[in-house]
Write a protein that holds these residues in place. Structure first.
Motif, PDB file in Angstrom:
ATOM      1  N   GLU A  47      52.500  14.178   0.908  1.00 49.02           N
ATOM      2  CA  GLU A  47      52.489  13.209  -0.180  1.00 49.02           C
ATOM      3  C   GLU A  47      53.688  12.270  -0.077  1.00 49.02           C
ATOM      4  O   GLU A  47      53.566  11.060  -0.311  1.00 49.02           O
ATOM      5  N   GLU A  85      52.913   9.863   2.803  1.00 54.13           N
ATOM      6  CA  GLU A  85      51.867   8.915   2.420  1.00 54.13           C
ATOM      7  C   GLU A  85      52.393   7.905   1.392  1.00 54.13           C
ATOM      8  O   GLU A  85      51.965   6.744   1.382  1.00 54.13           O
ATOM      9  N   ALA A  86      53.329   8.344   0.533  1.00 59.01           N
ATOM     10  CA  ALA A  86      53.936   7.422  -0.431  1.00 59.01           C
ATOM     11  C   ALA A  86      54.755   6.355   0.295  1.00 59.01           C
ATOM     12  O   ALA A  86      54.762   5.180  -0.104  1.00 59.01           O
ATOM     13  N   ALA A 120      54.097   5.260   3.257  1.00 58.53           N
ATOM     14  CA  ALA A 120      53.110   4.364   3.858  1.00 58.53           C
ATOM     15  C   ALA A 120      52.562   3.384   2.833  1.00 58.53           C
ATOM     16  O   ALA A 120      52.366   2.195   3.130  1.00 58.53           O
ATOM     17  N   ARG A 121      52.317   3.866   1.621  1.00 57.35           N
ATOM     18  CA  ARG A 121      51.792   2.983   0.579  1.00 57.35           C
ATOM     19  C   ARG A 121      52.815   1.913   0.185  1.00 57.35           C
ATOM     20  O   ARG A 121      52.459   0.760  -0.069  1.00 57.35           O
ATOM     21  N   LYS A 122      54.079   2.304   0.140  1.00 60.93           N
ATOM     22  CA  LYS A 122      55.135   1.400  -0.331  1.00 60.93           C
ATOM     23  C   LYS A 122      55.597   0.438   0.757  1.00 60.93           C
ATOM     24  O   LYS A 122      55.795  -0.759   0.506  1.00 60.93           O
ATOM     25  N   LYS A 123      55.761   0.959   1.981  1.00 64.90           N
ATOM     26  CA  LYS A 123      56.377   0.163   3.052  1.00 64.90           C
ATOM     27  C   LYS A 123      55.425  -0.164   4.197  1.00 64.90           C
ATOM     28  O   LYS A 123      55.810  -0.867   5.129  1.00 64.90           O
ATOM     29  N   GLY A 124      54.201   0.389   4.136  1.00 62.95           N
ATOM     30  CA  GLY A 124      53.233   0.135   5.198  1.00 62.95           C
ATOM     31  C   GLY A 124      53.169   1.287   6.181  1.00 62.95           C
ATOM     32  O   GLY A 124      54.177   1.959   6.438  1.00 62.95           O
ATOM     33  N   VAL A 125      51.963   1.500   6.729  1.00 65.90           N
ATOM     34  CA  VAL A 125      51.765   2.594   7.684  1.00 65.90           C
ATOM     35  C   VAL A 125      52.638   2.403   8.921  1.00 65.90           C
ATOM     36  O   VAL A 125      53.078   3.367   9.546  1.00 65.90           O
ATOM     37  N   ARG A 151      48.225   2.245  12.823  1.00 67.13           N
ATOM     38  CA  ARG A 151      47.678   2.426  11.469  1.00 67.13           C
ATOM     39  C   ARG A 151      46.852   3.695  11.334  1.00 67.13           C
ATOM     40  O   ARG A 151      46.087   3.841  10.377  1.00 67.13           O
ATOM     41  N   LEU A 186      46.962   6.708   9.962  1.00 65.25           N
ATOM     42  CA  LEU A 186      47.788   7.407   8.981  1.00 65.25           C
ATOM     43  C   LEU A 186      47.752   8.916   9.169  1.00 65.25           C
ATOM     44  O   LEU A 186      48.799   9.587   9.146  1.00 65.25           O
ATOM     45  N   ASP A 235      38.133   2.196   5.608  1.00 63.11           N
ATOM     46  CA  ASP A 235      39.270   2.987   6.079  1.00 63.11           C
ATOM     47  C   ASP A 235      38.843   4.175   6.945  1.00 63.11           C
ATOM     48  O   ASP A 235      39.657   5.056   7.237  1.00 63.11           O
TER      49      ASP A 235
END
Length: 319
Positions: free
Chosen positions: A123, A126-127, A129-134, A155, A157, A234
Protein backbone atom coordinates in the motif's frame (compact mmCIF):
# COMPACT_ATOMS: atom_id res chain seq x y z
CA UNK A 1 19.51 -36.98 -22.54
CA UNK A 2 16.49 -35.22 -24.02
CA UNK A 3 17.14 -32.00 -25.98
CA UNK A 4 15.42 -28.67 -25.52
CA UNK A 5 16.39 -26.08 -28.13
CA UNK A 6 16.05 -22.40 -27.16
CA UNK A 7 16.05 -19.65 -29.81
CA UNK A 8 16.59 -16.34 -28.05
CA UNK A 9 17.63 -12.76 -28.70
CA UNK A 10 16.33 -9.24 -29.28
CA UNK A 11 13.00 -8.43 -30.87
CA UNK A 12 12.64 -8.51 -34.68
CA UNK A 13 15.60 -10.83 -35.27
CA UNK A 14 13.56 -13.58 -36.95
CA UNK A 15 13.39 -16.03 -34.06
CA UNK A 16 9.95 -17.33 -35.02
CA UNK A 17 11.01 -18.01 -38.61
CA UNK A 18 14.03 -19.96 -37.42
CA UNK A 19 11.92 -21.90 -34.92
CA UNK A 20 9.36 -22.92 -37.52
CA UNK A 21 12.08 -23.94 -40.00
CA UNK A 22 13.71 -26.07 -37.32
CA UNK A 23 10.41 -27.63 -36.29
CA UNK A 24 9.64 -28.56 -39.90
CA UNK A 25 12.99 -30.23 -40.45
CA UNK A 26 13.41 -31.94 -37.08
CA UNK A 27 9.83 -32.84 -36.15
CA UNK A 28 9.49 -30.21 -33.48
CA UNK A 29 6.91 -28.09 -31.70
CA UNK A 30 7.21 -24.46 -30.60
CA UNK A 31 6.93 -23.22 -27.01
CA UNK A 32 6.32 -19.48 -26.75
CA UNK A 33 8.70 -17.49 -24.53
CA UNK A 34 7.16 -14.03 -24.86
CA UNK A 35 5.41 -12.55 -21.84
CA UNK A 36 2.69 -10.70 -23.79
CA UNK A 37 1.90 -13.39 -26.37
CA UNK A 38 0.34 -15.51 -23.61
CA UNK A 39 -2.65 -13.12 -23.57
CA UNK A 40 -5.66 -13.67 -25.79
CA UNK A 41 -6.57 -10.89 -28.19
CA UNK A 42 -3.20 -9.18 -28.18
CA UNK A 43 -2.02 -10.35 -31.57
CA UNK A 44 -0.74 -7.59 -33.82
CA UNK A 45 1.38 -5.74 -31.29
CA UNK A 46 3.03 -8.98 -30.15
CA UNK A 47 3.70 -10.21 -33.69
CA UNK A 48 2.14 -13.60 -33.06
CA UNK A 49 2.65 -15.83 -36.07
CA UNK A 50 -0.79 -16.17 -37.70
CA UNK A 51 -2.21 -19.69 -37.80
CA UNK A 52 -1.97 -19.87 -41.57
CA UNK A 53 1.76 -19.11 -41.38
CA UNK A 54 2.63 -21.74 -38.76
CA UNK A 55 2.85 -24.45 -41.43
CA UNK A 56 0.96 -26.91 -39.28
CA UNK A 57 3.52 -26.67 -36.47
CA UNK A 58 1.94 -26.88 -33.04
CA UNK A 59 2.56 -23.81 -30.84
CA UNK A 60 2.32 -23.96 -27.04
CA UNK A 61 1.70 -21.21 -24.43
CA UNK A 62 0.13 -18.72 -26.83
CA UNK A 63 -3.34 -17.30 -26.03
CA UNK A 64 -3.55 -19.16 -22.73
CA UNK A 65 -4.44 -16.25 -20.41
CA UNK A 66 -7.21 -13.67 -20.31
CA UNK A 67 -6.06 -10.03 -20.47
CA UNK A 68 -7.12 -9.50 -16.86
CA UNK A 69 -5.15 -12.50 -15.59
CA UNK A 70 -1.88 -12.08 -13.72
CA UNK A 71 0.28 -14.58 -15.59
CA UNK A 72 3.65 -14.76 -13.84
CA UNK A 73 7.13 -16.02 -14.68
CA UNK A 74 6.63 -18.75 -12.08
CA UNK A 75 3.48 -19.93 -13.86
CA UNK A 76 5.30 -19.82 -17.18
CA UNK A 77 8.12 -21.98 -15.81
CA UNK A 78 5.64 -24.62 -14.63
CA UNK A 79 3.64 -24.54 -17.87
CA UNK A 80 6.72 -24.60 -20.10
CA UNK A 81 8.29 -27.49 -18.19
CA UNK A 82 5.04 -29.44 -18.56
CA UNK A 83 4.97 -28.67 -22.30
CA UNK A 84 8.59 -29.86 -22.68
CA UNK A 85 7.76 -33.13 -20.94
CA UNK A 86 4.64 -33.62 -23.08
CA UNK A 87 6.50 -32.96 -26.33
CA UNK A 88 9.27 -35.36 -25.36
CA UNK A 89 6.72 -38.01 -24.41
CA UNK A 90 5.33 -37.84 -27.94
CA UNK A 91 8.79 -38.25 -29.46
CA UNK A 92 9.08 -34.71 -30.77
CA UNK A 93 11.58 -31.87 -30.32
CA UNK A 94 10.63 -28.97 -28.02
CA UNK A 95 11.80 -25.59 -29.36
CA UNK A 96 11.53 -22.61 -27.03
CA UNK A 97 11.24 -19.34 -28.98
CA UNK A 98 11.10 -15.80 -27.64
CA UNK A 99 12.77 -12.78 -26.16
CA UNK A 100 11.57 -12.61 -22.55
CA UNK A 101 14.80 -13.31 -20.73
CA UNK A 102 13.20 -13.54 -17.30
CA UNK A 103 10.88 -16.30 -18.51
CA UNK A 104 13.83 -18.21 -19.94
CA UNK A 105 15.78 -17.88 -16.71
CA UNK A 106 12.77 -18.98 -14.63
CA UNK A 107 12.48 -22.14 -16.74
CA UNK A 108 16.16 -23.04 -16.97
CA UNK A 109 17.33 -22.00 -13.49
CA UNK A 110 14.18 -21.81 -11.41
CA UNK A 111 12.52 -18.85 -9.76
CA UNK A 112 12.89 -17.52 -6.23
CA UNK A 113 9.45 -17.80 -4.57
CA UNK A 114 10.21 -14.83 -2.35
CA UNK A 115 8.57 -13.68 0.86
CA UNK A 116 4.82 -13.57 1.17
CA UNK A 117 2.76 -10.53 0.28
CA UNK A 118 3.15 -7.58 2.67
CA UNK A 119 -0.10 -5.62 2.45
CA UNK A 120 1.19 -2.60 4.38
CA UNK A 121 4.37 -2.29 2.29
CA UNK A 122 2.44 -2.74 -0.95
CA UNK A 123 0.00 0.00 0.00
CA UNK A 124 2.87 2.39 0.77
CA UNK A 125 4.51 1.66 -2.58
CA UNK A 126 1.24 1.97 -4.49
CA UNK A 127 0.58 5.29 -2.70
CA UNK A 128 3.94 6.56 -3.97
CA UNK A 129 2.94 5.51 -7.48
CA UNK A 130 -0.39 7.32 -7.21
CA UNK A 131 1.22 10.50 -5.89
CA UNK A 132 4.46 10.66 -7.90
CA UNK A 133 3.80 8.30 -10.82
CA UNK A 134 4.66 4.67 -11.47
CA UNK A 135 7.93 5.81 -13.03
CA UNK A 136 9.12 6.73 -9.52
CA UNK A 137 8.92 3.08 -8.51
CA UNK A 138 10.80 2.13 -11.67
CA UNK A 139 13.63 4.49 -10.71
CA UNK A 140 13.69 2.94 -7.22
CA UNK A 141 13.93 -0.56 -8.67
CA UNK A 142 16.75 0.47 -11.00
CA UNK A 143 18.72 1.75 -8.01
CA UNK A 144 18.36 -1.35 -5.83
CA UNK A 145 18.03 -4.05 -8.53
CA UNK A 146 19.42 -2.90 -11.90
CA UNK A 147 18.68 -6.23 -13.59
CA UNK A 148 15.00 -6.14 -12.65
CA UNK A 149 14.91 -2.45 -13.56
CA UNK A 150 16.17 -3.35 -17.01
CA UNK A 151 13.55 -6.00 -17.71
CA UNK A 152 10.41 -4.55 -16.03
CA UNK A 153 8.51 -1.96 -18.03
CA UNK A 154 8.26 1.53 -16.53
CA UNK A 155 4.52 1.30 -15.91
CA UNK A 156 4.23 -2.34 -14.83
CA UNK A 157 3.03 -1.49 -11.33
CA UNK A 158 2.56 -5.05 -10.09
CA UNK A 159 6.03 -6.27 -11.06
CA UNK A 160 7.71 -3.11 -9.77
CA UNK A 161 5.95 -3.41 -6.42
CA UNK A 162 6.94 -7.07 -6.15
CA UNK A 163 10.60 -6.34 -6.90
CA UNK A 164 10.70 -3.65 -4.22
CA UNK A 165 8.73 -5.83 -1.80
CA UNK A 166 11.34 -8.59 -2.10
CA UNK A 167 14.21 -6.12 -1.69
CA UNK A 168 12.83 -4.36 1.37
CA UNK A 169 11.90 -7.64 3.09
CA UNK A 170 15.06 -9.62 2.33
CA UNK A 171 17.71 -6.93 1.93
CA UNK A 172 18.70 -8.42 -1.42
CA UNK A 173 17.47 -7.72 -4.96
CA UNK A 174 15.16 -10.26 -6.57
CA UNK A 175 17.79 -11.38 -9.07
CA UNK A 176 20.33 -12.07 -6.30
CA UNK A 177 18.20 -14.97 -5.08
CA UNK A 178 18.59 -17.03 -8.25
CA UNK A 179 21.62 -18.90 -6.89
CA UNK A 180 19.29 -20.79 -4.56
CA UNK A 181 16.74 -21.82 -7.18
CA UNK A 182 16.15 -25.08 -9.06
CA UNK A 183 14.85 -25.49 -12.60
CA UNK A 184 11.48 -27.26 -13.00
CA UNK A 185 12.88 -29.10 -16.03
CA UNK A 186 13.73 -32.76 -15.69
CA UNK A 187 17.32 -33.65 -14.87
CA UNK A 188 17.57 -35.50 -18.19
CA UNK A 189 16.86 -32.37 -20.28
CA UNK A 190 19.83 -30.95 -22.19
CA UNK A 191 19.46 -27.34 -23.32
CA UNK A 192 20.91 -26.10 -26.58
CA UNK A 193 20.53 -22.33 -26.58
CA UNK A 194 21.23 -20.08 -29.55
CA UNK A 195 20.91 -16.31 -29.84
CA UNK A 196 20.27 -14.11 -32.87
CA UNK A 197 21.72 -10.62 -33.19
CA UNK A 198 22.17 -7.97 -35.87
CA UNK A 199 24.04 -4.71 -36.43
CA UNK A 200 22.21 -1.84 -34.73
CA UNK A 201 21.26 0.01 -37.92
CA UNK A 202 20.01 -3.14 -39.61
CA UNK A 203 17.83 -3.94 -36.61
CA UNK A 204 16.60 -0.34 -36.43
CA UNK A 205 15.44 -0.53 -40.04
CA UNK A 206 13.61 -3.80 -39.38
CA UNK A 207 11.93 -2.35 -36.29
CA UNK A 208 10.74 0.76 -38.14
CA UNK A 209 9.31 -1.40 -40.92
CA UNK A 210 7.58 -3.66 -38.41
CA UNK A 211 5.89 -0.73 -36.68
CA UNK A 212 4.47 0.43 -40.02
CA UNK A 213 3.28 -3.13 -40.72
CA UNK A 214 1.57 -3.31 -37.31
CA UNK A 215 -0.36 -0.11 -37.92
CA UNK A 216 -1.26 -1.18 -41.46
CA UNK A 217 -2.47 -4.55 -40.12
CA UNK A 218 -4.98 -2.82 -37.83
CA UNK A 219 -3.23 -2.35 -34.49
CA UNK A 220 -5.47 0.54 -33.47
CA UNK A 221 -8.63 -1.34 -34.43
CA UNK A 222 -7.42 -4.34 -32.43
CA UNK A 223 -7.05 -2.15 -29.34
CA UNK A 224 -10.46 -0.55 -29.85
CA UNK A 225 -12.03 -4.01 -30.16
CA UNK A 226 -10.36 -5.14 -26.94
CA UNK A 227 -11.60 -2.07 -25.06
CA UNK A 228 -15.10 -2.42 -26.48
CA UNK A 229 -15.20 -6.07 -25.41
CA UNK A 230 -14.63 -5.01 -21.81
CA UNK A 231 -10.87 -5.33 -21.37
CA UNK A 232 -9.97 -2.54 -18.89
CA UNK A 233 -7.40 0.07 -20.00
CA UNK A 234 -5.17 -0.88 -17.05
CA UNK A 235 -4.99 -4.58 -18.02
CA UNK A 236 -1.38 -5.74 -17.86
CA UNK A 237 -0.88 -6.36 -21.62
CA UNK A 238 -1.80 -2.73 -22.35
CA UNK A 239 1.26 -1.70 -20.34
CA UNK A 240 3.63 -3.47 -22.73
CA UNK A 241 5.59 -2.04 -25.62
CA UNK A 242 3.55 -1.03 -28.67
CA UNK A 243 0.26 -1.20 -26.78
CA UNK A 244 1.29 1.41 -24.21
CA UNK A 245 2.26 3.97 -26.85
CA UNK A 246 -0.77 3.13 -29.01
CA UNK A 247 -3.06 3.67 -26.01
CA UNK A 248 -1.51 7.11 -25.53
CA UNK A 249 -2.29 7.84 -29.17
CA UNK A 250 -5.92 6.87 -28.65
CA UNK A 251 -6.02 9.15 -25.60
CA UNK A 252 -4.72 12.09 -27.64
CA UNK A 253 -1.25 12.23 -26.12
CA UNK A 254 0.48 12.36 -29.52
CA UNK A 255 -0.38 11.95 -33.20
CA UNK A 256 0.08 8.80 -35.26
CA UNK A 257 3.37 9.84 -36.87
CA UNK A 258 4.92 10.62 -33.49
CA UNK A 259 3.48 7.41 -32.06
CA UNK A 260 5.05 5.28 -34.77
CA UNK A 261 8.41 6.97 -34.23
CA UNK A 262 8.19 6.52 -30.46
CA UNK A 263 7.33 2.83 -30.72
CA UNK A 264 10.32 2.25 -32.99
CA UNK A 265 12.55 4.17 -30.58
CA UNK A 266 11.30 2.27 -27.52
CA UNK A 267 11.73 -1.04 -29.34
CA UNK A 268 15.35 -0.14 -30.10
CA UNK A 269 15.92 0.50 -26.40
CA UNK A 270 14.18 -2.75 -25.52
CA UNK A 271 16.31 -4.68 -28.02
CA UNK A 272 19.45 -3.31 -26.35
CA UNK A 273 18.18 -4.39 -22.94
CA UNK A 274 17.39 -7.86 -24.28
CA UNK A 275 20.87 -8.16 -25.75
CA UNK A 276 22.48 -7.17 -22.45
CA UNK A 277 20.32 -9.69 -20.59
CA UNK A 278 20.99 -12.62 -22.89
CA UNK A 279 24.72 -11.91 -23.00
CA UNK A 280 24.77 -12.91 -19.33
CA UNK A 281 23.20 -16.30 -20.04
CA UNK A 282 25.73 -19.13 -19.90
CA UNK A 283 26.29 -21.51 -22.81
CA UNK A 284 24.37 -19.41 -25.35
CA UNK A 285 25.89 -19.51 -28.85
CA UNK A 286 25.38 -16.36 -30.93
CA UNK A 287 24.63 -16.12 -34.64
CA UNK A 288 24.79 -12.91 -36.65
CA UNK A 289 21.90 -12.24 -39.00
CA UNK A 290 18.13 -12.73 -39.06
CA UNK A 291 16.56 -16.13 -38.55
CA UNK A 292 14.66 -15.63 -41.79
CA UNK A 293 17.84 -16.14 -43.82
CA UNK A 294 18.62 -19.64 -45.06
CA UNK A 295 22.34 -19.32 -44.34
CA UNK A 296 21.68 -18.38 -40.71
CA UNK A 297 19.32 -21.33 -40.34
CA UNK A 298 21.91 -23.66 -41.84
CA UNK A 299 24.59 -22.38 -39.46
CA UNK A 300 22.35 -22.95 -36.44
CA UNK A 301 21.46 -26.46 -37.59
CA UNK A 302 25.14 -27.34 -38.10
CA UNK A 303 26.07 -26.07 -34.65
CA UNK A 304 23.35 -28.03 -32.88
CA UNK A 305 24.01 -31.16 -34.94
CA UNK A 306 27.69 -30.95 -33.99
CA UNK A 307 26.57 -31.01 -30.35
CA UNK A 308 24.44 -34.13 -31.03
CA UNK A 309 21.23 -32.24 -30.33
CA UNK A 310 19.82 -32.55 -33.86
CA UNK A 311 19.87 -35.16 -36.60
CA UNK A 312 18.23 -34.89 -40.00
CA UNK A 313 14.68 -36.19 -39.97
CA UNK A 314 14.46 -36.56 -36.21
CA UNK A 315 15.84 -35.17 -32.99
CA UNK A 316 18.20 -36.83 -30.58
CA UNK A 317 16.57 -38.18 -27.42
CA UNK A 318 17.49 -40.74 -24.80
CA UNK A 319 20.93 -41.23 -26.33
Amino acid sequence: MKPLIAILGPTATGKSALGIAMAERYDGEIINCDSTAVYRGFDIGTDKVPLEQRRGIRHHLIDIADPTDEYTAAQFARDAAAAVADIHARGKLPILVGGTGFYYRALTRGLFPGPGKNAELRERLEAIARKKGVETLHRMVKRVDPESGGRIQQRDLKRLVRALEVYFQTGKPLTAHFADTVSPLGADVQIGAVGLRMPAQWLADRLAKRVDEQFDAGLIDEIRTLLTSGVPPDARPFGGLVYRQAMDYLNGVRDETATRALIAQENRKYARRQLIWFRKEPNLVWFDGPGTHAEVQASVFRELAARDLLKDGRHVADT
